[in-house]
Design a protein around this motif. Sequence first.
Motif, PDB file in Angstrom:
ATOM      1  N   LYS A   6     -11.383  11.698   3.620  1.00 44.16           N
ATOM      2  CA  LYS A   6     -10.622  10.758   4.442  1.00 44.16           C
ATOM      3  C   LYS A   6     -11.369   9.451   4.614  1.00 44.16           C
ATOM      4  O   LYS A   6     -10.778   8.382   4.546  1.00 44.16           O
ATOM      5  N   ARG A   7     -12.664   9.526   4.844  1.00 43.89           N
ATOM      6  CA  ARG A   7     -13.474   8.305   4.979  1.00 43.89           C
ATOM      7  C   ARG A   7     -13.475   7.518   3.680  1.00 43.89           C
ATOM      8  O   ARG A   7     -13.327   6.295   3.677  1.00 43.89           O
ATOM      9  N   GLU A   8     -13.631   8.227   2.564  1.00 46.11           N
ATOM     10  CA  GLU A   8     -13.627   7.571   1.266  1.00 46.11           C
ATOM     11  C   GLU A   8     -12.290   6.882   1.015  1.00 46.11           C
ATOM     12  O   GLU A   8     -12.242   5.731   0.575  1.00 46.11           O
ATOM     13  N   GLU A   9     -11.210   7.557   1.330  1.00 41.30           N
ATOM     14  CA  GLU A   9      -9.887   6.978   1.156  1.00 41.30           C
ATOM     15  C   GLU A   9      -9.717   5.745   2.055  1.00 41.30           C
ATOM     16  O   GLU A   9      -9.153   4.733   1.638  1.00 41.30           O
ATOM     17  N   GLY A  10     -10.239   5.823   3.257  1.00 40.25           N
ATOM     18  CA  GLY A  10     -10.174   4.685   4.181  1.00 40.25           C
ATOM     19  C   GLY A  10     -10.935   3.491   3.641  1.00 40.25           C
ATOM     20  O   GLY A  10     -10.455   2.351   3.714  1.00 40.25           O
ATOM     21  N   GLU A  36     -11.581   2.857   0.499  1.00 34.25           N
ATOM     22  CA  GLU A  36     -10.858   2.359  -0.669  1.00 34.25           C
ATOM     23  C   GLU A  36      -9.679   1.488  -0.250  1.00 34.25           C
ATOM     24  O   GLU A  36      -9.439   0.431  -0.839  1.00 34.25           O
ATOM     25  N   LYS A  37      -8.955   1.916   0.778  1.00 30.65           N
ATOM     26  CA  LYS A  37      -7.824   1.126   1.263  1.00 30.65           C
ATOM     27  C   LYS A  37      -8.295  -0.204   1.838  1.00 30.65           C
ATOM     28  O   LYS A  37      -7.674  -1.236   1.613  1.00 30.65           O
ATOM     29  N   LYS A  38      -9.389  -0.188   2.580  1.00 29.36           N
ATOM     30  CA  LYS A  38      -9.922  -1.421   3.160  1.00 29.36           C
ATOM     31  C   LYS A  38     -10.373  -2.370   2.051  1.00 29.36           C
ATOM     32  O   LYS A  38     -10.112  -3.570   2.111  1.00 29.36           O
ATOM     33  N   ALA A  93      -9.231  -2.522  -1.016  1.00 26.80           N
ATOM     34  CA  ALA A  93      -8.035  -3.056  -1.678  1.00 26.80           C
ATOM     35  C   ALA A  93      -7.394  -4.147  -0.826  1.00 26.80           C
ATOM     36  O   ALA A  93      -6.991  -5.196  -1.346  1.00 26.80           O
ATOM     37  N   LEU A  94      -7.316  -3.940   0.473  1.00 26.75           N
ATOM     38  CA  LEU A  94      -6.739  -4.940   1.372  1.00 26.75           C
ATOM     39  C   LEU A  94      -7.586  -6.207   1.380  1.00 26.75           C
ATOM     40  O   LEU A  94      -7.058  -7.319   1.315  1.00 26.75           O
ATOM     41  N   ASP A  95      -8.908  -6.043   1.449  1.00 29.46           N
ATOM     42  CA  ASP A  95      -9.806  -7.203   1.433  1.00 29.46           C
ATOM     43  C   ASP A  95      -9.661  -8.001   0.147  1.00 29.46           C
ATOM     44  O   ASP A  95      -9.635  -9.238   0.168  1.00 29.46           O
ATOM     45  N   GLU A 109      -7.025  -8.116  -1.822  1.00 26.46           N
ATOM     46  CA  GLU A 109      -5.716  -8.756  -1.818  1.00 26.46           C
ATOM     47  C   GLU A 109      -5.740 -10.022  -0.961  1.00 26.46           C
ATOM     48  O   GLU A 109      -5.223 -11.068  -1.362  1.00 26.46           O
TER      49      GLU A 109
END
Length: 107
Positions: free
Chosen positions: A6-10, A12-14, A16-18, A20
């Motif tokens: 879950k931390r790793e996925e979080g 990765e999402k951050k 990707a957002l950064d 973008e």
Amino acid sequence: MNTFDKREEGFEKKFALDEEQKFKAEARRNRLLGLWAAEKLGITGDAATAYAKEVVAADFEEAGDNDVLHKVLRDLTAKGNAVTERDVRTKMDELLAQAVAQVKAGT
């Protein structure tokens, strides 16, 4: 899914957002730079908007922002504007800060 996943996925999402937001801010900076240069070139209205789009498109020619810098510098000096690479780079830095603020504000 465990806590580590879950931390790793979080993260990765951050990331990707950064990335973008960084892309959007740089594109907006390039558009603002194009409008600034168009004003110096005496270009107004739809022609200024078209020129700004050319500046944005120039960013896809090579990695980094030197392609944008050199396009604007080349265009300005060709029309007799006394600007240096440092002048354009300084303006790019100012406009990037403005663009980042606009992207974060959603404007």
